[in-house]
Design a protein around this motif. Structure first.
Motif, PDB file in Angstrom:
ATOM      1  N   GLY A   1      53.921 -41.799 -16.233  1.00  9.37           N
ATOM      2  CA  GLY A   1      54.022 -43.175 -16.726  1.00  9.37           C
ATOM      3  C   GLY A   1      53.345 -43.393 -18.066  1.00  9.37           C
ATOM      4  N   GLY A   2      52.406 -42.529 -18.416  1.00  3.19           N
ATOM      5  CA  GLY A   2      51.662 -42.704 -19.667  1.00  3.19           C
ATOM      6  C   GLY A   2      52.114 -41.831 -20.808  1.00  3.19           C
ATOM      7  N   THR A   3      53.164 -41.025 -20.596  1.00  6.86           N
ATOM      8  CA  THR A   3      53.585 -40.082 -21.640  1.00  6.86           C
ATOM      9  C   THR A   3      54.092 -40.784 -22.900  1.00  6.86           C
ATOM     10  N   ASN A   4      54.580 -42.014 -22.746  1.00  6.83           N
ATOM     11  CA  ASN A   4      55.089 -42.753 -23.920  1.00  6.83           C
ATOM     12  C   ASN A   4      53.992 -43.510 -24.665  1.00  6.83           C
ATOM     13  N   PHE A   5      52.744 -43.397 -24.186  1.00  6.09           N
ATOM     14  CA  PHE A   5      51.639 -44.110 -24.822  1.00  6.09           C
ATOM     15  C   PHE A   5      50.697 -43.139 -25.530  1.00  6.09           C
ATOM     16  N   GLU A   6      50.035 -43.656 -26.558  1.00  6.67           N
ATOM     17  CA  GLU A   6      48.962 -42.882 -27.189  1.00  6.67           C
ATOM     18  C   GLU A   6      47.751 -43.782 -27.395  1.00  6.67           C
ATOM     19  N   LEU A   7      46.584 -43.187 -27.290  1.00 13.83           N
ATOM     20  CA  LEU A   7      45.333 -43.944 -27.457  1.00 13.83           C
ATOM     21  C   LEU A   7      45.107 -44.221 -28.938  1.00 13.83           C
ATOM     22  N   VAL A   8      44.958 -45.487 -29.279  1.00 12.04           N
ATOM     23  CA  VAL A   8      44.668 -45.877 -30.660  1.00 12.04           C
ATOM     24  C   VAL A   8      43.154 -45.832 -30.896  1.00 12.04           C
ATOM     25  N   LYS A   9      42.401 -46.472 -29.982  1.00 11.29           N
ATOM     26  CA  LYS A   9      40.928 -46.482 -30.077  1.00 11.29           C
ATOM     27  C   LYS A   9      40.366 -47.010 -28.769  1.00 11.29           C
ATOM     28  N   ASP A  10      39.110 -46.710 -28.524  1.00 10.50           N
ATOM     29  CA  ASP A  10      38.428 -47.330 -27.389  1.00 10.50           C
ATOM     30  C   ASP A  10      37.003 -47.684 -27.767  1.00 10.50           C
ATOM     31  N   LYS A  11      36.385 -48.528 -26.956  1.00  7.61           N
ATOM     32  CA  LYS A  11      35.032 -49.006 -27.249  1.00  7.61           C
ATOM     33  C   LYS A  11      34.238 -49.043 -25.955  1.00  7.61           C
ATOM     34  N   LYS A  12      33.074 -48.377 -25.963  1.00 12.18           N
ATOM     35  CA  LYS A  12      32.183 -48.372 -24.803  1.00 12.18           C
ATOM     36  C   LYS A  12      30.960 -49.206 -25.167  1.00 12.18           C
ATOM     37  N   ILE A  13      30.682 -50.228 -24.388  1.00 11.24           N
ATOM     38  CA  ILE A  13      29.550 -51.117 -24.679  1.00 11.24           C
ATOM     39  C   ILE A  13      28.535 -51.012 -23.547  1.00 11.24           C
ATOM     40  N   LEU A  14      27.329 -50.586 -23.880  1.00 11.26           N
ATOM     41  CA  LEU A  14      26.231 -50.541 -22.916  1.00 11.26           C
ATOM     42  C   LEU A  14      25.268 -51.669 -23.248  1.00 11.26           C
ATOM     43  N   ALA A  15      24.808 -52.374 -22.226  1.00 11.10           N
ATOM     44  CA  ALA A  15      23.954 -53.552 -22.431  1.00 11.10           C
ATOM     45  C   ALA A  15      22.676 -53.194 -23.183  1.00 11.10           C
ATOM     46  N   HIS A  16      22.085 -52.032 -22.898  1.00 11.14           N
ATOM     47  CA  HIS A  16      20.804 -51.683 -23.541  1.00 11.14           C
ATOM     48  C   HIS A  16      20.979 -51.324 -25.015  1.00 11.14           C
ATOM     49  N   GLN A  17      22.207 -51.039 -25.425  1.00 10.77           N
ATOM     50  CA  GLN A  17      22.461 -50.727 -26.839  1.00 10.77           C
ATOM     51  C   GLN A  17      22.879 -51.960 -27.636  1.00 10.77           C
ATOM     52  N   GLN A  18      23.683 -52.832 -27.017  1.00  7.30           N
ATOM     53  CA  GLN A  18      24.230 -53.997 -27.731  1.00  7.30           C
ATOM     54  C   GLN A  18      23.474 -55.288 -27.449  1.00  7.30           C
ATOM     55  N   GLY A  19      22.835 -55.362 -26.276  1.00 10.43           N
ATOM     56  CA  GLY A  19      22.132 -56.593 -25.899  1.00 10.43           C
ATOM     57  C   GLY A  19      22.997 -57.573 -25.128  1.00 10.43           C
ATOM     58  N   TYR A  20      24.285 -57.239 -24.986  1.00 12.15           N
ATOM     59  CA  TYR A  20      25.205 -58.105 -24.238  1.00 12.15           C
ATOM     60  C   TYR A  20      25.783 -57.320 -23.061  1.00 12.15           C
ATOM     61  N   ASP A  21      26.730 -57.914 -22.341  1.00  9.23           N
ATOM     62  CA  ASP A  21      27.241 -57.289 -21.119  1.00  9.23           C
ATOM     63  C   ASP A  21      27.816 -55.901 -21.382  1.00  9.23           C
ATOM     64  N   GLY A  22      27.728 -55.045 -20.344  1.00  9.48           N
ATOM     65  CA  GLY A  22      28.368 -53.738 -20.409  1.00  9.48           C
ATOM     66  C   GLY A  22      29.871 -53.893 -20.239  1.00  9.48           C
ATOM     67  N   PHE A  23      30.643 -53.267 -21.137  1.00  4.80           N
ATOM     68  CA  PHE A  23      32.103 -53.421 -21.124  1.00  4.80           C
ATOM     69  C   PHE A  23      32.770 -52.138 -21.603  1.00  4.80           C
ATOM     70  N   TYR A  24      34.033 -52.046 -21.316  1.00  7.19           N
ATOM     71  CA  TYR A  24      34.852 -50.957 -21.870  1.00  7.19           C
ATOM     72  C   TYR A  24      36.222 -51.519 -22.200  1.00  7.19           C
ATOM     73  N   MET A  25      36.796 -51.044 -23.300  1.00  2.88           N
ATOM     74  CA  MET A  25      38.163 -51.448 -23.647  1.00  2.88           C
ATOM     75  C   MET A  25      38.849 -50.307 -24.387  1.00  2.88           C
ATOM     76  N   ALA A  26      40.113 -50.097 -24.053  1.00  2.00           N
ATOM     77  CA  ALA A  26      40.908 -49.056 -24.700  1.00  2.00           C
ATOM     78  C   ALA A  26      42.225 -49.661 -25.175  1.00  2.00           C
ATOM     79  N   LEU A  27      42.581 -49.411 -26.436  1.00  2.00           N
ATOM     80  CA  LEU A  27      43.845 -49.888 -26.998  1.00  2.00           C
ATOM     81  C   LEU A  27      44.827 -48.721 -27.056  1.00  2.00           C
ATOM     82  N   MET A  28      45.975 -48.909 -26.409  1.00  2.00           N
ATOM     83  CA  MET A  28      47.025 -47.886 -26.419  1.00  2.00           C
ATOM     84  C   MET A  28      48.321 -48.470 -26.966  1.00  2.00           C
ATOM     85  N   GLU A  29      49.106 -47.626 -27.610  1.00  2.00           N
ATOM     86  CA  GLU A  29      50.369 -48.080 -28.200  1.00  2.00           C
ATOM     87  C   GLU A  29      51.522 -47.324 -27.567  1.00  2.00           C
TER      88      GLU A  29
END
Length: 404
Positions: free
Chosen positions: A373-401
């Motif tokens: 199902g993912g063969t037609n997609f490619e990863l553009v970028k992703d972002k890993k957010i850790l609370a102790h590094q950013q000061g805000y909530d821990g999050f993850y997001m990945a952009l695929m095209e």
């Protein structure tokens, strides 16, 4: 600080519901705050913050107080006495506090604080998972940050107002805010305040939304006129942000398996002046299949463990079970496989969670991209957010095209 009996009773009643009856802390506190109309903001603040404090440090305080679940009221008073002693509050001459070993409490705190799972007050299995996935050093810092009180962050509703104007209006109400570099619509409260009673909130000038969460809609790279699907919309925090970025032009389809959450989104959308949102309950596979190959952008704000937002939901760590984590990873891959089919050729997909665990984040994206199902997609970028590094909530997001 002087303790007031009626406020302390409210705290004990609240803890009974949360610890012994499995009620959600935020809902319990909402009920408690309606108990006495004579309570001022300081009284309500004491009840809410004390309940959250004892929920957050449940394991540590129970160890110090030498009590075990299920907690009867005497047990809860002993835990309350531990909280008060560690806060430096003089205990009144009440029967609940008779024979409280003040010196022993401080000694036990120093001794137990040498062990991370006790110091940070978390179940053994969560500590083990954190170390396994993030490594000892990173997990130690992250779980410590997850026990800090979270800032109150507002997201300006740019459909109605600019960030600068909103800041001035709130200042007139005595609420001081500051800009956050790198977050276009965010305002951080300098001191906590009940922003929901302001005219600015009632007029839809802002929503309360953590800074990390505000990055997700930006990551989706939307533009006015697009067809965008928010597949796990819930009560619509990110949906409303997307609407403002699209300037009310185009179409947003907000979907969720819970109709009650979408009803809340409908109310919020009206207040925000967001007119381009269609609500769809996922009650079968039909609503999903109707959108196959139709969307310019798809957001999957996936169900997850929530280990990036424990600061806001401290009772979640006591409700989580290892089996839930195993099951949710299966669900995450299923929604990726199914909902990604809504993206049309050349369109984009964002997969996001409020977890800090790689097994829920980048590992899921890698597995998807390797699958049929993912063969037609490619990863553009992703972002890993850790609370102790950013000061805000821990999050993850990945952009695929999706390839054309």
């Amino acid at each position: 600080m002087r303790l007031h009996r009626n406020l302390c009773f409210a705290v004990i009643d609240g803890l009974t519901l949360i610890f012994n009856e499995g009620k959600y802390a935020d809902k319990v506190i909402q009920q408690l705050l309606k108990r006495d109309k004579r309570w001022g903001s300081r009284d309500r603040g004491f009840v809410a913050e004390t309940v959250y404090d004892i929920v957050r440090w449940k394991r540590l305080y129970a160890e110090i107080a030498e009590v075990k679940e299920p907690y009867d009221r005497d047990n809860l008073w002993r835990m309350f006495a531990v909280w008060a002693t560690l806060k430096g509050i003089t205990l009144p001459d009440w029967k609940y506090f008779e024979n409280t070993p003040t010196r022993k409490i401080k000694g036990r705190f120093d001794e137990l604080s040498k062990v991370r799972k006790l110091r940070e007050s978390i179940p053994d299995w969560i500590d083990e998972v954190g170390v396994k996935e993030l490594g000892e050093a990173k997990w130690t810092k992250e779980i410590a940050m997850q026990n800090e009180k979270a800032d109150v962050i507002l997201r300006t509703n740019t459909l109605k107002i600019t960030k600068e104007k909103l800041q001035n209006i709130l200042a007139d109400d005595g609420i001081e805010t500051e800009f956050i570099k790198g977050y276009d619509a965010a305002l951080k409260l300098v001191e906590r305040a009940n922003v929901f009673v302001t005219d600015a909130f009632k007029k839809g000038y802002f929503e309360v939304q953590d800074a990390s969460s505000q990055l997700v809609a930006d990551f989706l790279d939307v533009a006015p006129g697009m067809k965008v699907v928010d597949t796990c919309a819930g009560a619509g925090g990110k949906t409303l942000h997307i609407a403002s970025l699209m300037e009310n032009k185009g179409q947003i389809v907000a979907m969720d398996i819970y109709e009650s959450k979408l009803k809340k989104l409908k109310v919020r959308a009206r207040r925000n002046g967001a007119h381009n949102i269609d609500l769809k309950v996922i009650d079968s596979t039909k609503p999903i299949k109707k959108l196959y190959n139709k969307a310019d952008r798809v957001l999957i704000d996936a169900p997850c463990s929530g280990l990036g937002v424990l600061r806001r939901n401290p009772d979640a760590k006591w409700k989580l079970e290892p089996e839930f984590l195993d099951n949710i990873r299966v669900t995450q891959q299923e929604v990726l496989q199914q909902y990604s089919r809504m993206v049309k050729e050349g369109g984009k997909l964002v997969y996001a969670t409020c977890s800090v665990l790689p097994s829920e984040n980048q590992d899921q994206v890698k597995a998807f991209l390797k699958s049929e199902g993912g063969t037609n997609f490619e990863l553009v970028k992703d972002k890993k957010i850790l609370a102790h590094q950013q000061g805000y909530d821990g999050f993850y997001m990945a952009l695929m095209e999706r390839k054309a």
